[in-house]
Scaffold this motif. Structure first.
Motif, PDB file in Angstrom:
ATOM      1  N   ILE A   1       3.811   1.319   4.453  1.00  0.00           N
ATOM      2  CA  ILE A   1       5.097   1.618   3.826  1.00  0.00           C
ATOM      3  C   ILE A   1       6.183   0.742   4.449  1.00  0.00           C
ATOM      4  CG2 ILE A   1       6.829   3.399   3.361  1.00  0.00           C
ATOM      5  CD1 ILE A   1       4.215   3.958   1.975  1.00  0.00           C
TER       6      ILE A   1
ATOM      7  N   SER B   1      10.027   6.047 -10.809  1.00  0.00           N
ATOM      8  CA  SER B   1       9.431   5.870  -9.490  1.00  0.00           C
ATOM      9  C   SER B   1       8.261   6.826  -9.287  1.00  0.00           C
ATOM     10  CB  SER B   1      10.478   6.084  -8.394  1.00  0.00           C
ATOM     11  OG  SER B   1      10.917   7.426  -8.365  1.00  0.00           O
TER      12      SER B   1
ATOM     13  N   LEU C   1       4.280   5.822  -8.592  1.00  0.00           N
ATOM     14  CA  LEU C   1       3.485   6.381  -7.501  1.00  0.00           C
ATOM     15  C   LEU C   1       2.233   7.088  -8.037  1.00  0.00           C
ATOM     16  CD1 LEU C   1       6.327   7.815  -5.231  1.00  0.00           C
ATOM     17  CD2 LEU C   1       4.878   5.828  -4.764  1.00  0.00           C
TER      18      LEU C   1
ATOM     19  N   TYR D   1      11.566  12.321  -1.313  1.00  0.00           N
ATOM     20  CA  TYR D   1      10.980  11.083  -1.834  1.00  0.00           C
ATOM     21  C   TYR D   1      10.565  10.161  -0.681  1.00  0.00           C
ATOM     22  CZ  TYR D   1      10.620   6.605  -4.275  1.00  0.00           C
ATOM     23  OH  TYR D   1      10.166   5.410  -4.755  1.00  0.00           O
TER      24      TYR D   1
ATOM     25  N   LEU E   1       6.736   9.054   0.944  1.00  0.00           N
ATOM     26  CA  LEU E   1       6.268   7.679   1.178  1.00  0.00           C
ATOM     27  C   LEU E   1       5.777   7.504   2.610  1.00  0.00           C
ATOM     28  CD1 LEU E   1       9.006   5.561  -0.644  1.00  0.00           C
ATOM     29  CD2 LEU E   1       6.736   6.154  -1.479  1.00  0.00           C
TER      30      LEU E   1
ATOM     31  N   ILE F   1       3.177  -0.011  -0.002  1.00  0.00           N
ATOM     32  CA  ILE F   1       4.308   0.304  -0.876  1.00  0.00           C
ATOM     33  C   ILE F   1       5.598  -0.159  -0.204  1.00  0.00           C
ATOM     34  CG2 ILE F   1       5.620   2.142  -1.992  1.00  0.00           C
ATOM     35  CD1 ILE F   1       3.037   3.722  -2.229  1.00  0.00           C
TER      36      ILE F   1
ATOM     37  N   VAL G   1       9.699  -0.194  -0.817  1.00  0.00           N
ATOM     38  CA  VAL G   1      10.789   0.389  -1.605  1.00  0.00           C
ATOM     39  C   VAL G   1      12.105  -0.234  -1.159  1.00  0.00           C
ATOM     40  CG1 VAL G   1      12.112   2.478  -2.028  1.00  0.00           C
ATOM     41  CG2 VAL G   1       9.621   2.555  -2.078  1.00  0.00           C
TER      42      VAL G   1
END
Length: 608
Positions: A27, A506, A510, A552, A556, A565, A567
């Motif tokens: 992440i 979003s 996911l 959120y 993650l 991932i 973001v």
């Protein structure tokens, strides 16, 4: 395992400070206010990954002075570093991976240099570089490309709050859906291709499949004959299960007998060791006795000689004249000395006799112990021979019989499976023979096929994700077959604000990531979402809005997945909840403010 993950991004230019950012292997969260360079990170990555030279795709504004992007990737079996300048229609690759060659890769390959960025990235993921997929319902096809499928992994700010599903592309939508179906299922969709080349390929595949099926059936028949010949030697009236049970009981009894005899031999060995140690000690003692007896004999001989000679001298003794004065000399009286010698002689003889008696008894003990040791050895050897020549061969014979009977059961199971498998192969053969007779194609209904492929898992994944984020109230989650989009609590996204649209998109991304990870478990991808919570402001209150953001980001950070991932979120002060970086998670919070501690933005020399 094929993989494509981002390790590091660097931006540079003449007389410009090197700007870098490292990515977490799971992440990465990059947050900050507008104009702090977050979107520049997205553009740099997109530029390095082969984006066209359109003005909208160029990574930097010319006035900023930066002109070079360097992106380092983890590709599973090594690292690949990609360099691209703002005026290049190519990338330069430096690779430590044995499967990827270093060198120049062109956006549009030429005869002089056939290496293309498309083939580069497809090869990294182990995907075919010569695959064609349906681009419409008419059977027409187009090439499966990297730049088509990368849309599934990179959602820019313009798509973040789109009222349309992020599973749909702006351009070449049917080809994009076909590409997603191929990624998810491996289905090359040949039955939907109407071009001649596809028909040739389809017929060739059908022919190859028919040959394979026929070969499988011939192999099954051969094995069946072999198995049936083996079964004849083992068949009997008594059931195999009863025989196996009897043989297992016999092995248990034999093992118990071997254990019992082995234990007895161990006890005998322990006793033998004690006896042998005793014999060794007694032999050593006997040796000392014999040495002492020898000393006694020497002393007895010496004293006997003295006593005998003194008596002889006394019997023959005559008067002696002095050689000087010729007068008589009186003899010396040895009587007391002689008596002491005789007394000592008697004691020595007595001790010698006692010692001889003790030595004799000790020798008898040694002889008895040696006889006992020989008995132990004979019993140990008898036990060893019993196990070696009798019990072990019996057990080996029974084990062999058991193996034969178990093989019999396995053969019977294989024959039953072959019968079932042969029926399935027969049906498959008929199906492909029938398919080979026709050259027509089936109209490709991409949306319908994609919906049927992912519907249930998308709903399940999205619901799980929303619950993990503490989204309330959560009454229902659906996936629209018409729009290929999420519908939360029966409320269509198109009728909601930009924040809700971005949040829904979003969650869908996911959910798709989780689905793809489950279906394609031997490949790791990266996902980049620019502004997933863009303008989020939910109806209840500020605290609830903050809770959704926190949920959120915490989802993650706690996500356990092999994918990566990234973001990029546009946040104001205090909108990013407190999160902790670790070896798998990287968190960056740009300030966009010269007067605040922390990093201003991505490009070190750019201030807005």
């Amino acid at each position: 395992m094929p993989s494509i993950k981002l390790i590091n991004l660097a931006a540079s230019g003449p007389n410009k400070s090197l700007s870098t950012i490292d990515f977490g292997d799971r992440i990465t969260i990059i947050a900050g206010p507008s104009d702090s360079g977050k979107t520049c990170i997205f553009k740099c990555i997109n530029w390095a990954l082969g984006a066209s030279n359109d003005e909208d795709n160029v990574a930097f504004d010319e006035q900023d002075g930066y002109d070079t992007v360097v992106l380092t990737l983890d590709v599973g079996d090594g690292r690949v570093t990609i360099t691209r300048k703002t005026d290049w229609k190519k990338v330069e690759v430096s690779s430590s991976s044995p499967s990827i060659e270093s060198g120049e890769y062109l956006l549009s390959p030429t005869k002089a240099n056939p290496n293309s960025t498309n083939d580069l990235f497809l090869s990294i993921l182990g995907l075919p570089t010569d695959l064609s997929l349906p681009k419409n319902e008419k059977g027409e096809t187009n090439r499966f490309t990297w730049r088509t499928i990368v849309k599934a992994f990179m959602v820019d700010e313009s798509r973040a709050d789109s009222s349309k599903s992020i599973l749909l592309a702006k351009d070449n939508q049917t080809l994009y859906i076909a590409s997603l179906i191929y990624l998810l299922t491996g289905n090359e969709l040949d039955e939907y291709k109407g071009d001649k080349e596809a028909e040739k390929i389809k017929k060739a595949k059908h022919a190859a499949l028919l040959e394979y099926i026929k070969g499988q059936r011939a192999s099954l028949e051969k094995k069946k004959i072999e198995f049936e010949s083996k079964i004849k030697d083992l068949e009997s009236n008594e059931s195999i299960e009863d025989k196996i049970e009897d043989l297992n009981n016999a092995i248990i009894e034999l093992n118990a007998a071997i254990d019992r005899i082995t234990a007895e031999s161990q006890e005998l060995s322990d006793s033998l060791l004690i006896v042998q140690e005793r014999i060794s000690k007694n032999r050593s003692l006997l040796s000392r006795y014999e040495t002492l007896n020898s000393q006694y004999a020497t002393d007895i001989n010496r004293l006997t000689f003295i006593v005998n000679n003194e008596e002889l001298i006394n019997r023959e003794e005559k008067p002696t004249k002095c050689p000087y004065c010729d007068s008589d000399m009186k003899p010396h009286d040895h009587s007391s000395y002689l008596q002491a010698s005789r007394a000592e002689l008697v004691k020595l003889i007595q001790k010698a006799n006692e010692l001889e008696d003790t030595r004799s008894e000790l020798q008898d003990t040694i002889d008895d112990d040696e006889q006992m040791a020989n008995d132990y050895k004979e019993r140990i050897e008898a036990n060893r021979m019993m196990i070696k020549e009798n019990l072990t061969p019996q057990r080996a014979e029974i084990v062999n019989m058991l193996q034969n009977y178990k093989e019999y059961l396995s053969i019977m199971a294989s024959l039953n499976y072959m019968k079932q498998y042969d029926v399935e192969l027969d049906e498959e053969q008929k199906k492909y023979e029938k398919a080979a007779e026709t050259t027509s194609f089936i109209p490709f209904k991409g949306r319908e096929m994609l919906f049927n492929t992912i519907n249930e898992e998308i709903v399940e994944n999205a619901k799980s994700i929303l619950e993990s984020m503490h989204y309330e109230p959560l009454e229902s989650v659906e996936f629209s077959d018409k729009n290929l989009d999420l519908v939360i609590n029966k409320k269509r996204k198109a009728n909601r604000g930009k924040g809700f649209k971005a949040f829904t998109n979003s969650v869908l991304l996911l959910a798709f990531q989780k689905l793809l990870s489950n279906k394609v478990d031997d490949v790791s991808f990266f996902y980049i979402f620019d502004s997933p919570l863009k303008g989020l402001s939910l109806a209840q209150d500020i605290e609830y809005d903050h809770d959704i953001r926190a949920g959120y980001f915490r989802y993650l950070v706690n996500l356990k997945a092999s994918d990566q991932i990234i973001v990029i979120d546009n946040t104001r002060e205090h909108e990013l909840p407190t999160l902790e970086s670790n070896e798998h998670v990287k968190i960056y919070e740009f300030t966009g403010n010269e007067n605040t501690d922390g990093r201003y933005g991505f490009l070190m020399d750019v201030r807005k």
